[in-house]
Structure formats: C-alpha cells, structure tokens
Write an enzyme that holds these catalytic residues in place. Structure first.
Site, PDB file in Angstrom:
ATOM      1  N   GLU A 177       0.932  -1.212   0.081  1.00  0.00           N
ATOM      2  CA  GLU A 177      -0.151  -0.244   0.056  1.00  0.00           C
ATOM      3  C   GLU A 177       0.872   1.295   0.152  1.00  0.00           C
ATOM      4  OE1 GLU A 177      -3.087   0.031  -0.724  1.00  0.00           O
ATOM      5  OE2 GLU A 177      -3.437  -1.887  -0.610  1.00  0.00           O
ATOM      6  N   TYR A 217      -6.399   6.430   4.126  1.00  0.00           N
ATOM      7  CA  TYR A 217      -6.502   5.019   3.127  1.00  0.00           C
ATOM      8  C   TYR A 217      -5.843   3.864   3.350  1.00  0.00           C
ATOM      9  CZ  TYR A 217      -5.032   2.406  -1.226  1.00  0.00           C
ATOM     10  OH  TYR A 217      -5.026   1.528  -1.933  1.00  0.00           O
ATOM     11  N   ASP A 265      -9.452   5.827  -2.335  1.00  0.00           N
ATOM     12  CA  ASP A 265      -8.541   6.317  -3.155  1.00  0.00           C
ATOM     13  C   ASP A 265      -9.252   7.211  -4.483  1.00  0.00           C
ATOM     14  OD1 ASP A 265      -9.302   4.338  -4.728  1.00  0.00           O
ATOM     15  OD2 ASP A 265      -7.170   3.709  -4.823  1.00  0.00           O
TER      16      ASP A 265
END
Length: 347
Positions: A33, A116, A134
C-alpha cells in the site's frame, strides 16, 4: 445491494493475481500500500519483490540503514514514503514487538499511514469493516451515483467514505475494498472507459445522464513552478568525482547529488563558469567547465518542474573525499541523476 453484488461478481472474474492479495500478512499489505501510493501496479511490483526479498520481515527492514532503504527505493519517487516506511518499521519492531496494530484507529497512529492505508490494512488483514477511498473509489462512486462534489474539496473524502461504508457488505469488507479499487483501475478508468462492456451499464447514473467524461469533478491544480538545477560533475587527476547529501525538508531529502547551483532561469555555460568560481564550489583550481549532456533534462514532480543540466568541471590535482565510478553507483540518487550516471556519465 445491486452495486455491491455486481461489483464483487465482476471482481471474481477479472481480478489480477497480485502477490499482496494472496496473504493477510499486514507487513506485506502495508509494504504494497505504501509503494502503490501515486504509483502504478506495474511499476510498484518489482519494488515489492525486491523489498520482501531484501527485508523478509519488519525486523529486517527496521535493522537496515536508511541508505539501504533509499537505494532499494530508488526510482519509485516520493522518497518521504521510504523514509516513513523505515521509521515505522522501527516503531513496530522496537516498540510493538513486531506486531502491527489490528484496527484502523491504532494503525492511523503509525508514521506515514493515512486514512486510506490504515483502512486497507485493517480490512485486508483484520477484516474490519472500514472503507478505502482513493482515486479509483472517488471515480467509481461519483459516476455510478452521479455525484458532482469536487473530490479535491475538504468534505469529499468524508462524503465518499460514508457512501462506501453504506454499500459495503459488513461480512466481507476486504473483498469489497479490493473489488472497487480494481474496478476503477481496470474498468471504470479515467479516460474513455468501455461502458458498453461494463457490468454496471444498466444502473450507472453517469452513463444514463451522459456525464461519464466529466465525473468525478476535480478542481484544477496550480501550475507547477519551474526550477533550474545545474549540476557540477567534478573530475580530478584520478578521474574521481564528489557528491553531497541533500538535507532539509525539500525534495529528495537524504538522497545524494552532485554539487548544485540553482539559478532563476536557464543559465549559459559562461554564467555557470562565473558562479562556480565565485562560489568556490571546489577547493581545487578549475581547469575547464564543459557541457556533459546535449539537452536540458525536464523532470516533472507534483508541484514543480525541474530543468536539469550536467556540467563537467575538470579540476587540478586530487579532490578531497573523491570517489570513483563504482563507488558512486552504490549511493542512493534521485532517478534522474541515477539515469545520468548509468547512461551519460562518460559522454
């Protein structure tokens, strides 16, 4: 709900086989991520494999030097991600016994982990019902539900998080989050999506109202400012050169570069010669200054455009702290300088 059912159905048929999808290991999910922030999957994948090979556990990453981490990150950009990654690994290894927080709220306390990323780890690793938001999620929901809120506005994230949470099946948040991001990445793409083949085309509001190309709404960014970087590539009697480490809070923090003269506009070779001599850039007498690269390199960053030139400065005698070419290549550089060293250094 129809949207969730169609979305997951599409995902199970079209999802890409990505290594971080085959695990619930929070270390691997966190790595992926952070790497995929502002980075395409195809670009980030080799870095994910390189990091997991070099640093199999969070303890290995924590025990690495910052230079090792930056060198491995070289070319991925947004280097503050790598510095935060390293510091967070140290926090998890040293303060949390190598165990990642298991919920969204505590994950948010980690350096470099925003809403996020925290939502992604919490849902993918620990099945917590918290939505990811996102660019892909903004686009999919804005089109499907015909939302014209400016996604760059302060209230947008809160609005879209609420909508995503309402649509999310609470018994399987991980697959919903994966599905909506994948749908935005592969099907509901920014420009010219193939709506004719879309599983949502009977219920998508933007398609019905002819607004696919105008949603989501996003305010235009300010024009990037121009900066002019003139790098001085020294060469002494031993064919050695010198580099320096960038400090401060600007771009490329803690990466290396050649001695730099920044000017207000494109400088001529005559102006550079004068500046090199006036500022005593090198402690040795200068024999000559010449161009090393035929063209100015334009390097675009998020809020600025760099116009970069490399000049060869031949000096008399031996440089203090001089290094040879092979040693030079071991340091972490911004990718634009690394490419110059690899391809144009001997021109």
């Amino acid at each position: 709900m129809l949207f969730s059912k169609l979305l997951i159905q599409w995902y199970l048929q079209h999802k890409r086989d990505l290594p971080w999808r085959n695990t619930q290991n929070p270390y691997h999910i966190w790595l992926s991520e952070i790497m995929l922030q502002q980075t395409r999957v195809a670009q980030g994948m080799p870095y994910f494999y390189a990091f997991t090979e070099a640093f199999p556990t969070v303890f290995d990453l924590a025990n690495a030097s910052e230079e090792q981490v930056l060198k491995l990150w070289q070319g991925l950009g947004y280097y503050s991600r790598a510095r935060n990654l390293h510091k967070t690994a140290q926090t998890i290894a040293n303060d949390l016994n190598g165990i990642f927080p298991e919920n969204y709220t505590d994950l948010l306390k980690l350096k470099g982990v925003g809403e996020y990323t925290a939502a992604a780890i919490a849902s993918f690793s620990f099945n917590e019902a918290v939505p990811v938001v996102d660019g892909n999620v903004f686009r999919v929901l804005a089109r499907y539900l015909n939302i014209d809120t400016d996604i760059a506005s302060a209230e947008a994230k809160k609005e879209f998080r609420k909508l995503a949470l309402e649509l999310m099946p609470k018994d399987n948040p991980a697959i919903f989050n994966q599905a909506i991001m994948e749908f935005g990445a592969l099907q509901c793409v920014p420009k010219n999506p193939d709506c004719g083949s879309c599983i949502m085309n009977q219920s998508c509001a933007a398609l019905q109202y002819g607004k696919v190309q105008v949603l989501p709404v996003k305010a235009k960014k300010d024009k990037a400012r121009d900066r002019y970087f003139n790098y001085m590539v020294a060469e002494d009697a031993n064919a050695n050169t010198v580099i320096q480490k960038r400090d401060g809070k600007g771009i490329w923090q803690n990466l290396y570069e050649f001695p730099l003269i920044e000017t207000d506009n494109q400088a001529s070779i005559e102006e550079i010669i004068t500046l090199v001599r006036d500022r005593h850039i090198f402690e040795k007498n200068i024999v000559s200054v010449s161009e090393m690269h035929a063209k100015t390199i334009t390097h675009k960053l998020t809020h600025q455009t760099l116009h970069i030139t490399f000049r060869k400065v031949t000096v008399d005698g031996i440089l203090n702290n001089g290094i040879d070419y092979q040693t030079l290549k071991t340091f972490p550089f911004p990718i634009v300088i690394y490419n110059f060293i690899e391809h144009d250094f001997f021109e």
